[in-house]
Design an enzyme around this catalytic site. Structure first.
Site, PDB file in Angstrom:
ATOM      1  CB  SER A 150       5.678  -3.478  -5.896  1.00 36.23           C
ATOM      2  OG  SER A 150       6.054  -4.063  -7.131  1.00 36.23           O
ATOM      3  CE1 TYR A 163       1.800  -0.644  -8.389  1.00 33.82           C
ATOM      4  CE2 TYR A 163       3.881  -1.562  -9.192  1.00 33.82           C
ATOM      5  CZ  TYR A 163       2.752  -1.653  -8.390  1.00 33.82           C
ATOM      6  OH  TYR A 163       2.570  -2.761  -7.584  1.00 33.82           O
TER       7      TYR A 163
END
Length: 256
Positions: A150, A163
């Site tokens: 990501s 995350y």
């Protein structure tokens, strides 16, 4: 179909997190490019629908319901893929979850879930399928391991610390595995998307993160899962001599 339109003909692809979003779109894209595709996720009914859709368009797919956090079950899934489709030569390691929250809230359940799925699950899949990738690369001259990271692996987003940490792990792991597996003709790539419209957003419970996500919709058009799927297909169809080790794909309007 011509070889130009099906450059992955003869290859065996495995996609995790395939029951929705990026995984589902990528399985469809890889099948369209000619690969036989094993789709892995927990939700068997969704996988069955995906396989039926791929079959209706002339492709070949195998549904394997599995929780990637269960190492033994993942090993059994790998054995089934090899038995029914042949040894995998393309693994899109995509299963993951995003649960932002301020660290002071001590949402240890969410921390654990993200680490278990985004890191431990990723490693379970790598451990189960890398032997097949290495064997396939020796036979075919190329195999691919593509991991979903990501943009959060690099950029700072408030309340996304856990995350983002899991995705930084994915990016760094991919760089190291590329050095380890590249000499064996296994190409390793990490895809780092910006905001993609998937189920991930529906799992978010933190009000601040939800507010930020909702606000971003007003200022930009999010990526669609198909945009990332196109990138996965592109990476796998490159000549064996070429390996993009990291690809960052962003919404045009997302600044960071």
């Amino acid at each position: 179909m011509s070889k130009e339109s099906t450059p992955l003909s003869g290859r065996v692809a495995v996609v995790t997190g395939a029951s929705s979003g990026i995984g589902e779109a990528s399985a469809e894209r890889l099948a369209m490019l000619g690969a036989r595709v094993a789709v892995l996720a927990r939700r068997a009914e969704r996988l069955d629908d995906l396989v039926a859709g791929i079959g209706a368009r002339g492709g070949t797919a195998l549904a394997v319901a599995v929780d990637v956090t269960d190492a033994e079950a993942v090993r059994a899934a790998a054995e089934r893929v090899e038995a029914e489709l042949g040894a995998a030569d393309l693994l899109f390691n995509n299963a993951g979850v995003m649960l932002p929250a301020p660290v002071e809230e001590l949402r240890t359940d969410q921390w654990r879930h993200q680490i278990d799925l985004n890191i431990t699950g990723l490693m379970n899949v790598i451990g189960a399928f890398v032997p097949q990738l290495v064997a396939s690369a020796a036979r075919l001259g190329v195999a691919d391991l593509i991991n979903t990271s990501s943009i959060a692996a690099r950029n700072i987003f408030p309340n996304f610390a856990v995350y983002s940490g899991t995705k930084a792990y994915v990016t760094q792991l991919s760089r190291h595995l590329r050095v380890e597996l590249g000499p064996k003709n296994v190409r390793v790539s990490a895809i780092e998307p910006g905001i993609v419209g998937t189920e991930l957003q529906s799992h978010v419970t933190d009000e601040g993160a939800l507010e930020w996500l909702d606000g971003s919709k007003e200022t930009m058009e999010w990526l669609a899962p198909q945009d990332v799927a196109e990138t996965v297909g592109f990476l796998a169809a490159l000549p064996p001599r070429a390996n993009l080790q990291q690809v960052t794909i962003m919404p045009t309007g997302q600044p960071a």
